[in-house]
Design a protein around this motif. Structure first.
Motif, mmCIF file in Angstrom:
data_model
loop_
_atom_site.group_PDB
_atom_site.id
_atom_site.type_symbol
_atom_site.label_atom_id
_atom_site.label_comp_id
_atom_site.label_asym_id
_atom_site.label_seq_id
_atom_site.Cartn_x
_atom_site.Cartn_y
_atom_site.Cartn_z
ATOM 1 N N ILE A 128 40.097 33.633 46.478
ATOM 2 C CA ILE A 128 39.521 34.871 46.389
ATOM 3 C C ILE A 128 39.651 35.609 47.679
ATOM 4 O O ILE A 128 40.208 36.968 47.558
ATOM 5 C CB ILE A 128 38.065 34.968 46.316
ATOM 6 N N ALA A 129 39.873 35.031 49.049
ATOM 7 C CA ALA A 129 40.097 35.671 50.362
ATOM 8 C C ALA A 129 41.710 35.995 49.998
ATOM 9 O O ALA A 129 42.050 37.101 50.558
ATOM 10 C CB ALA A 129 39.747 34.981 51.487
ATOM 11 N N GLY A 130 42.382 35.332 49.722
ATOM 12 C CA GLY A 130 43.784 35.637 49.661
ATOM 13 C C GLY A 130 44.254 36.942 48.684
ATOM 14 O O GLY A 130 44.888 37.677 48.987
ATOM 15 N N LEU A 131 43.641 36.783 47.763
ATOM 16 C CA LEU A 131 43.614 37.915 46.614
ATOM 17 C C LEU A 131 43.113 39.453 47.289
ATOM 18 O O LEU A 131 43.817 40.376 47.263
ATOM 19 C CB LEU A 131 42.939 37.934 45.606
ATOM 20 N N VAL A 132 42.205 39.262 48.013
ATOM 21 C CA VAL A 132 41.624 40.584 48.942
ATOM 22 C C VAL A 132 42.794 40.910 49.860
ATOM 23 O O VAL A 132 43.068 42.026 49.928
ATOM 24 C CB VAL A 132 40.335 40.285 49.574
#
Length: 147
Positions: free
Chosen positions: A81-85
């Motif tokens: 999720i952090a990577g997608l953000v």
């Protein structure tokens, strides 16, 4: 034969008691060596239902529920999720900085969008840091093996 809970020689005998060979009229006959009820066994120390009390927490300390420890899978989901953000923010940055610039690097020259030039420089910096960090880790492992 005797055992830890008492054998036939340890049992009380008399008319009407199990294991005595005698029985009361109308009652069932208990053969010698048969298991007798728990209340007649010598050494039986199990508490009855009226003797069991519930365990309460110590006074002054609130009973708190245990928190579940995070697992590797939950950590992976957080990283995804952090990577997608980060990717979404990077895409917005690239789309807003499409002005073409001239880049000079070790005598080479080229035109490309500003955001792409900055992205290449960030990737190059991260690769440099990873190489130096990896070399330091290998150095520390080698030193630890010697000890």
């Amino acid at each position: 034969m005797t055992h830890a809970r008492g054998g036939a020689a340890d049992r009380p005998t008399g008319p009407g008691l199990p294991g005595s060979g005698h029985h009361e009229p109308g009652g069932p006959e208990v053969p010698e060596g048969a298991l007798e009820p728990a209340e007649l066994r010598a050494g039986d120390v199990r508490p009855g239902a009226e003797e069991v009390t519930p365990v309460r927490p110590a006074p002054g300390r609130p009973a708190t529920a245990k928190r579940a420890r995070p697992t590797r899978i939950s950590g992976t989901w957080v990283a995804v999720i952090a990577g997608l953000v980060v990717l979404i923010v990077l895409l917005i940055f690239i789309l807003q900085n499409l002005d073409s610039v001239t880049v000079h690097f070790f005598g080479a020259e080229g035109n490309l969008p500003l955001a792409i030039a900055m992205l290449f420089s960030a990737i190059g910096g991260a690769a440099l840091v990873a190489l130096i960090g990896g070399a330091r880790i290998l150095q520390l492992r080698k030193q630890a093996r010697r000890r």
